[in-house]
Write a protein that holds these residues in place. Sequence first.
Motif, PDB file in Angstrom:
ATOM      1  N   THR A   1       0.987   4.202  -2.801  1.00  0.00           N
ATOM      2  CA  THR A   1       0.721   5.587  -2.407  1.00  0.00           C
ATOM      3  C   THR A   1       1.832   6.510  -2.882  1.00  0.00           C
ATOM      4  O   THR A   1       1.563   7.613  -3.384  1.00  0.00           O
ATOM      5  CB  THR A   1       0.563   5.681  -0.875  1.00  0.00           C
TER       6      THR A   1
ATOM      7  N   LYS B   1       0.823  -1.195   0.000  1.00  0.00           N
ATOM      8  CA  LYS B   1       0.000   0.000   0.000  1.00  0.00           C
ATOM      9  C   LYS B   1       0.872   1.266   0.000  1.00  0.00           C
ATOM     10  O   LYS B   1       0.555   2.246  -0.673  1.00  0.00           O
ATOM     11  CB  LYS B   1      -0.898  -0.032   1.230  1.00  0.00           C
ATOM     12  N   THR B   2       1.990   1.211   0.724  1.00  0.00           N
ATOM     13  CA  THR B   2       2.894   2.358   0.793  1.00  0.00           C
ATOM     14  C   THR B   2       3.531   2.639  -0.561  1.00  0.00           C
ATOM     15  O   THR B   2       3.618   3.795  -0.986  1.00  0.00           O
ATOM     16  CB  THR B   2       3.995   2.098   1.847  1.00  0.00           C
TER      17      THR B   2
ATOM     18  N   ILE C   1      -5.649   0.556  -4.254  1.00  0.00           N
ATOM     19  CA  ILE C   1      -5.410   0.917  -2.859  1.00  0.00           C
ATOM     20  C   ILE C   1      -6.691   0.755  -2.035  1.00  0.00           C
ATOM     21  O   ILE C   1      -6.669   0.259  -0.908  1.00  0.00           O
ATOM     22  CB  ILE C   1      -4.857   2.360  -2.743  1.00  0.00           C
TER      23      ILE C   1
END
Length: 71
Positions: free
Chosen positions: A6, A2-3, A67
């Motif tokens: 992002t 997810k990071t 996401i």
Amino acid sequence: MKTILTILLVILGIALTGIILIQPHKSEGITDQKVGAVIFGESSDGGPIVKVTTLIAVAMVTIIIVIRRLA
């Protein structure tokens, strides 16, 4: 995961902002249309800059959906 997505989303957002700012508008925007046409190879269909803008926007929407599904 997810990071990473992002961070990629932020980078694409900055790139999209930059590309939008260099696009000449009908009122000539921040670039002269003649110079923009020569530098970016614009044509009647919008040229490569419009295609790249669309591609980045689609990539951003796709990443946002991924996401959201990971959340």
